[in-house]
Design a protein around this motif. Sequence first.
Motif, PDB file in Angstrom:
ATOM      1  N   UNK A  86       0.833  -1.203   0.000  1.00 40.28           N
ATOM      2  CA  UNK A  86       0.000   0.000   0.000  1.00 40.28           C
ATOM      3  C   UNK A  86       0.867   1.252   0.000  1.00 40.28           C
ATOM      4  N   UNK A  87       1.941   1.230   0.768  1.00 36.90           N
ATOM      5  CA  UNK A  87       2.833   2.393   0.822  1.00 36.90           C
ATOM      6  C   UNK A  87       3.462   2.699  -0.521  1.00 36.90           C
ATOM      7  N   UNK A  88       3.912   1.668  -1.219  1.00 32.78           N
ATOM      8  CA  UNK A  88       4.542   1.908  -2.520  1.00 32.78           C
ATOM      9  C   UNK A  88       3.510   2.368  -3.542  1.00 32.78           C
ATOM     10  N   UNK A  89       2.323   1.742  -3.529  1.00 36.44           N
ATOM     11  CA  UNK A  89       1.265   2.151  -4.458  1.00 36.44           C
ATOM     12  C   UNK A  89       0.862   3.600  -4.198  1.00 36.44           C
ATOM     13  N   UNK A 178      -2.732   3.060 -12.125  1.00 34.44           N
ATOM     14  CA  UNK A 178      -3.716   1.983 -12.079  1.00 34.44           C
ATOM     15  C   UNK A 178      -3.048   0.611 -12.056  1.00 34.44           C
ATOM     16  N   UNK A 179      -1.895   0.492 -12.702  1.00 34.70           N
ATOM     17  CA  UNK A 179      -1.139  -0.756 -12.611  1.00 34.70           C
ATOM     18  C   UNK A 179      -0.713  -1.037 -11.187  1.00 34.70           C
ATOM     19  N   UNK A 180      -0.259   0.008 -10.477  1.00 36.77           N
ATOM     20  CA  UNK A 180       0.148  -0.149  -9.076  1.00 36.77           C
ATOM     21  C   UNK A 180      -1.042  -0.563  -8.210  1.00 36.77           C
ATOM     22  N   UNK A 181      -2.198   0.036  -8.457  1.00 39.90           N
ATOM     23  CA  UNK A 181      -3.396  -0.316  -7.682  1.00 39.90           C
ATOM     24  C   UNK A 181      -3.813  -1.760  -7.969  1.00 39.90           C
ATOM     25  N   UNK A 221       4.653 -12.444   3.606  1.00 39.81           N
ATOM     26  CA  UNK A 221       3.818 -11.901   2.531  1.00 39.81           C
ATOM     27  C   UNK A 221       3.967 -10.387   2.443  1.00 39.81           C
ATOM     28  N   UNK A 222       4.205  -9.733   3.580  1.00 37.84           N
ATOM     29  CA  UNK A 222       4.413  -8.284   3.566  1.00 37.84           C
ATOM     30  C   UNK A 222       5.656  -7.938   2.754  1.00 37.84           C
ATOM     31  N   UNK A 228       4.568  -7.067  -6.338  1.00 40.36           N
ATOM     32  CA  UNK A 228       3.401  -7.083  -7.224  1.00 40.36           C
ATOM     33  C   UNK A 228       3.063  -5.667  -7.706  1.00 40.36           C
ATOM     34  N   UNK A 229       3.198  -4.704  -6.811  1.00 41.91           N
ATOM     35  CA  UNK A 229       2.923  -3.316  -7.193  1.00 41.91           C
ATOM     36  C   UNK A 229       3.933  -2.837  -8.229  1.00 41.91           C
TER      37      UNK A 229
END
Length: 336
Positions: A86-89, A178-181, A221-222, A228-229
């Motif tokens: 979430x932080x990177x996105x 949108x790719x990051x999301x 997983x964190x 993935x982002x």
Amino acid sequence: MPSKSDPIESRADDDRDLYDIATWEERTSLDGLSVALHWLITRSAKAFVVLVALLGLLTVLGSIGLGLVFDPAVAMLVGLSAVPALGFAAYVYASDVTSGEPLSLLVATFLLSILTATFAAILNSLAQPYFQRFGFLGMVAFFFVIVGPIEESVKLLAVRLYAYTDARFDAVIDGAVYGAIAGLGFAVIENLVYIGQSVELAEITLGFAALGAGDGIAALRALAGPGHVIYSAFAGYYLGLAKFNPEHRGPIVMKGLILAAVIHGLYNTLVGPVTTVVSAITGLPSVGSLFLFVLAFQGAFGYVLLRKVWRYRDAYLGTRDAVDSAVEPELTEFEN
């Protein structure tokens, strides 16, 4: 580059009616029917994809127990595991210097990526046994031939289904956002599946101590989530570039997918062996070694991605300033 108009259209004067000769627009009832059928078929195709994805999601969640999905403790653990992604996105979103992206498109992309992720989950599980029998080299092939291409394609599909076709997707950089999301949504559902398969509810306590449940699966997983982002933001950036270069759309989209899939496959291939080697050399526990590898690998490719974002920002600000400086004298002359 080939002409975009028929020879008749390019040579005719403005008074000549070229309807059904070299141009076309909706005029007759048959034209209207054709427009309506095209709209219905294209919308139905998207609806069908979403429906199949929803059925796939229910199947995947059913395999781990639907009750876990609504359990507050599991939701907390999934939320904690998604914080780095979430932080990177959020940083990619904040780096968009053009008009802000509407919440409706961001939420839709996030939800669609959760749905389309099930295609990857099912296809990966079906293909993996055929590669596992060949040992390490078989799994390397699996990562590059199956996992990388499929997972990056389904994340890009989440963008393509809705946000891409919206008029508010109006800049190349929007593709990266949108790719990051989409990558964030994929990470969330993937984390949920891993956590649901590994954690006993009795192990979970409130707070960050919960990250140790299930042999620290949420913490692991964190570490994987930001990847993935990054991967899908790469592919999304090129999807945005393709939207504004339609004559080269196919190759541009393919370039983005290749980059994302190769980086993804490379991560999956290296993470195990490199973590083991680092742990053996330094004496660090496996989680610490994994953290160092993730920091180096995702940091390097994250920096490459951000260089693209910053380059776009600089070009946007430079051209905006140039336009403003050109318009200002004209306005002054007009006012005088």
